[in-house]
Design a protein around this motif. Structure first.
Motif, PDB file in Angstrom:
ATOM      1  N   ALA A 125       0.794  -1.202   0.082  1.00 29.91           N
ATOM      2  CA  ALA A 125       0.338   0.018  -0.055  1.00 29.91           C
ATOM      3  C   ALA A 125       0.593   1.488  -0.143  1.00 29.91           C
ATOM      4  N   VAL A 126       0.330   2.352  -1.173  1.00 25.25           N
ATOM      5  CA  VAL A 126       0.802   3.658  -1.055  1.00 25.25           C
ATOM      6  C   VAL A 126       0.258   4.526  -0.095  1.00 25.25           C
ATOM      7  N   ILE A 127       0.574   5.351   1.140  1.00 22.37           N
ATOM      8  CA  ILE A 127      -0.452   5.730   1.889  1.00 22.37           C
ATOM      9  C   ILE A 127       0.187   7.356   2.171  1.00 22.37           C
ATOM     10  N   GLY A 128      -0.513   8.399   2.061  1.00 21.70           N
ATOM     11  CA  GLY A 128      -0.309  10.583   1.892  1.00 21.70           C
ATOM     12  C   GLY A 128      -1.493  11.062   2.207  1.00 21.70           C
ATOM     13  N   ARG A 129      -1.269  12.168   2.683  1.00 28.17           N
ATOM     14  CA  ARG A 129      -2.103  13.154   2.114  1.00 28.17           C
ATOM     15  C   ARG A 129      -1.963  14.099   1.793  1.00 28.17           C
ATOM     16  N   PRO A 180       6.590  -3.411  -6.490  1.00 30.55           N
ATOM     17  CA  PRO A 180       8.204  -2.258  -6.232  1.00 30.55           C
ATOM     18  C   PRO A 180       8.476  -1.949  -7.794  1.00 30.55           C
ATOM     19  N   GLY A 181       8.887  -0.509  -7.822  1.00 27.47           N
ATOM     20  CA  GLY A 181       9.443  -0.027  -9.065  1.00 27.47           C
ATOM     21  C   GLY A 181       9.714   2.150  -8.679  1.00 27.47           C
ATOM     22  N   SER A 182       9.812   2.218 -10.188  1.00 26.48           N
ATOM     23  CA  SER A 182       9.954   3.612  -9.701  1.00 26.48           C
ATOM     24  C   SER A 182       8.949   4.332 -10.444  1.00 26.48           C
ATOM     25  N   TYR A 183       8.273   5.275 -10.097  1.00 29.43           N
ATOM     26  CA  TYR A 183       7.112   5.971 -10.048  1.00 29.43           C
ATOM     27  C   TYR A 183       7.187   7.292  -9.996  1.00 29.43           C
ATOM     28  N   THR A 184       6.114   8.017 -10.792  1.00 28.20           N
ATOM     29  CA  THR A 184       6.272   9.126 -10.351  1.00 28.20           C
ATOM     30  C   THR A 184       4.486   9.663  -9.877  1.00 28.20           C
ATOM     31  N   LEU A 185       4.562  10.482  -8.644  1.00 27.37           N
ATOM     32  CA  LEU A 185       3.009  10.708  -8.929  1.00 27.37           C
ATOM     33  C   LEU A 185       2.594  11.835  -9.347  1.00 27.37           C
ATOM     34  N   GLN A 186       1.546  11.984 -10.112  1.00 31.14           N
ATOM     35  CA  GLN A 186       1.209  12.795 -11.009  1.00 31.14           C
ATOM     36  C   GLN A 186      -0.131  13.688 -10.415  1.00 31.14           C
ATOM     37  N   LEU A 187      -0.294  14.990  -9.637  1.00 29.78           N
ATOM     38  CA  LEU A 187      -1.196  15.433  -8.629  1.00 29.78           C
ATOM     39  C   LEU A 187      -1.596  16.663  -9.576  1.00 29.78           C
ATOM     40  N   GLY A 188      -2.604  16.963 -10.153  1.00 28.56           N
ATOM     41  CA  GLY A 188      -3.324  18.459 -10.837  1.00 28.56           C
ATOM     42  C   GLY A 188      -4.945  18.962  -9.768  1.00 28.56           C
ATOM     43  N   VAL A 189      -5.036  20.147 -10.235  1.00 29.40           N
ATOM     44  CA  VAL A 189      -6.051  20.139  -9.232  1.00 29.40           C
ATOM     45  C   VAL A 189      -6.760  21.583 -10.082  1.00 29.40           C
ATOM     46  N   PRO A 229     -10.215  24.655 -16.608  1.00 23.96           N
ATOM     47  CA  PRO A 229      -8.844  25.672 -16.007  1.00 23.96           C
ATOM     48  C   PRO A 229      -8.118  25.053 -15.218  1.00 23.96           C
ATOM     49  N   PRO A 230      -6.648  24.645 -15.664  1.00 23.12           N
ATOM     50  CA  PRO A 230      -6.108  24.068 -14.446  1.00 23.12           C
ATOM     51  C   PRO A 230      -5.267  25.510 -13.382  1.00 23.12           C
ATOM     52  N   LEU A 231      -5.366  24.412 -12.088  1.00 21.94           N
ATOM     53  CA  LEU A 231      -5.110  26.355 -10.764  1.00 21.94           C
ATOM     54  C   LEU A 231      -3.735  25.704 -10.491  1.00 21.94           C
ATOM     55  N   GLY A 232      -3.145  24.307 -10.093  1.00 22.69           N
ATOM     56  CA  GLY A 232      -1.490  24.018  -9.607  1.00 22.69           C
ATOM     57  C   GLY A 232      -1.473  22.755  -9.840  1.00 22.69           C
ATOM     58  N   LYS A 233      -0.306  22.111 -10.519  1.00 27.78           N
ATOM     59  CA  LYS A 233       0.203  20.713 -10.660  1.00 27.78           C
ATOM     60  C   LYS A 233       1.539  20.277  -9.890  1.00 27.78           C
ATOM     61  N   LEU A 234       1.808  18.898 -10.013  1.00 26.64           N
ATOM     62  CA  LEU A 234       2.911  18.598  -8.779  1.00 26.64           C
ATOM     63  C   LEU A 234       3.450  17.879  -9.273  1.00 26.64           C
ATOM     64  N   SER A 235       4.613  17.087  -9.579  1.00 26.90           N
ATOM     65  CA  SER A 235       5.212  15.815  -9.743  1.00 26.90           C
ATOM     66  C   SER A 235       6.094  15.472  -8.905  1.00 26.90           C
ATOM     67  N   VAL A 236       5.549  14.368  -8.276  1.00 25.72           N
ATOM     68  CA  VAL A 236       6.626  13.673  -7.047  1.00 25.72           C
ATOM     69  C   VAL A 236       7.452  12.447  -7.298  1.00 25.72           C
ATOM     70  N   ALA A 237       8.526  12.099  -7.934  1.00 23.50           N
ATOM     71  CA  ALA A 237       9.451  10.930  -8.076  1.00 23.50           C
ATOM     72  C   ALA A 237       8.635  10.310  -6.706  1.00 23.50           C
ATOM     73  N   VAL A 238       8.197   8.612  -7.019  1.00 29.12           N
ATOM     74  CA  VAL A 238       8.394   7.314  -5.412  1.00 29.12           C
ATOM     75  C   VAL A 238       8.790   6.679  -5.579  1.00 29.12           C
TER      76      VAL A 238
END
Length: 284
Positions: free
Chosen positions: A150-154, A228-237, A254-263
């Motif tokens: 499982a992968v969790i967060g906030r 298991p592996g390498s991923y990118t968590l692609q977040l957008g609002v 219309p997009p208001l923000g985004k964030l990419s996180v290496a996981v």
């Protein structure tokens, strides 16, 4: 596709469109898929329909009310004719079981289908594909699951957005596959090269596993069974819709923000906690 109905004797004739690759015959009694140039003059023999029965496992347990997508299995190259287009869904019952009837014999692809947004329309995504070989006249038994942790967060926003709900946007964890060749789609639409490029792109995308967090109203999320592996968590609002049933507002906001996180997901059994991830947003 150009539909043609047979006459009382089962005969038909038609002019094939330029670029046609195959002929599909559909009948209550069976199914046939033949490449152009291999259609016998003495008649087309139908194969009996197959079926799929399966169960969806989440964290090792049968999961109810899960959507399952049935699609054609993409051939590995353009040398192999594509199968008939499929785009059918089923929902698991209280025991996590699902069934598809009238399935064309041969290889098909199953995947979990994720749509979290309210309303009739909204962004959706498909999880990892699983190949299923459907026997003519038989039933393929399937367990649809991935093996991992499982992968969790906030999730949080750098500033408040009036009317914002986390389920309005679809977030995704995308597997990194540097071993796959890059594909450029640049030919004009309608050009034969465009079709070739699009199919190469589809084949590449089908090999990249994606997982979709179900984000709760407080921003907390959880994804089960991530290998298991390498991923990118692609977040957008995006700007919240004012009408949840307005298709344009669901898909074209219309997009208001985004964030990419290496996981990096290592081997293990305990949940991988990514902590709090704050998406920078700019509200007009």
């Amino acid at each position: 596709a150009l539909p043609v109905v047979t006459d009382a004797d089962g005969s038909f004739s038609t002019r094939l469109r330029q670029g046609a690759e195959s002929v599909v015959v559909v009948h209550e009694a069976g199914f046939a898929h033949l490449p152009v140039g291999m259609i016998p003059r003495d008649g087309i023999a139908l194969e009996p329909w197959g079926a799929i029965e399966g169960v969806v496992l989440v964290a090792g347990q049968p999961a109810a009310s899960q959507r399952v997508m049935l699609r054609a299995w993409l051939p590995e190259s353009d040398a192999t004719p594509r199968g008939v287009e499929l785009d059918t869904q089923a929902t698991t019952d209280a025991q996590g079981q699902f069934r598809f009837d009238h399935v064309p014999p041969g290889p098909v692809a199953l995947s979990r289908h994720f749509k979290f947004s309210p309303g009739k329309t909204g962004l959706a995504g498909n999880g990892p594909r699983q190949r299923v070989e459907v026997p003519p006249g038989g039933v393929a038994e399937v367990t649809l699951a991935t093996q991992g942790r499982a992968v969790i967060g906030r999730l949080a926003l750098s500033q408040g957005i009036p009317g914002h709900q986390w389920r309005d946007d679809l977030q995704q964890l995308v597997e990194l596959r540097p071993d796959l060749p890059s594909v450029t789609v640049g030919a004009p639409d309608g050009n034969p090269e465009f079709l070739k490029q699009m199919r190469a792109f589809e084949r590449r995308e089908a090999q990249i596993r994606k997982f979709f967090p179900d984000v709760q109203p407080d921003g907390s999320f959880r994804m089960e069974d991530v290998p298991p592996g390498s991923y990118t968590l692609q977040l957008g609002v995006s700007r919240p819709p004012t009408d949840p049933d307005d298709e344009d507002q669901r898909f074209f906001r219309p997009p208001l923000g985004k964030l990419s996180v290496a996981v990096e997901v290592p081997e293990g059994e305990e949940p991988l906690d990514l902590g709090t991830l704050t998406i920078p947003v700019k509200v007009p």
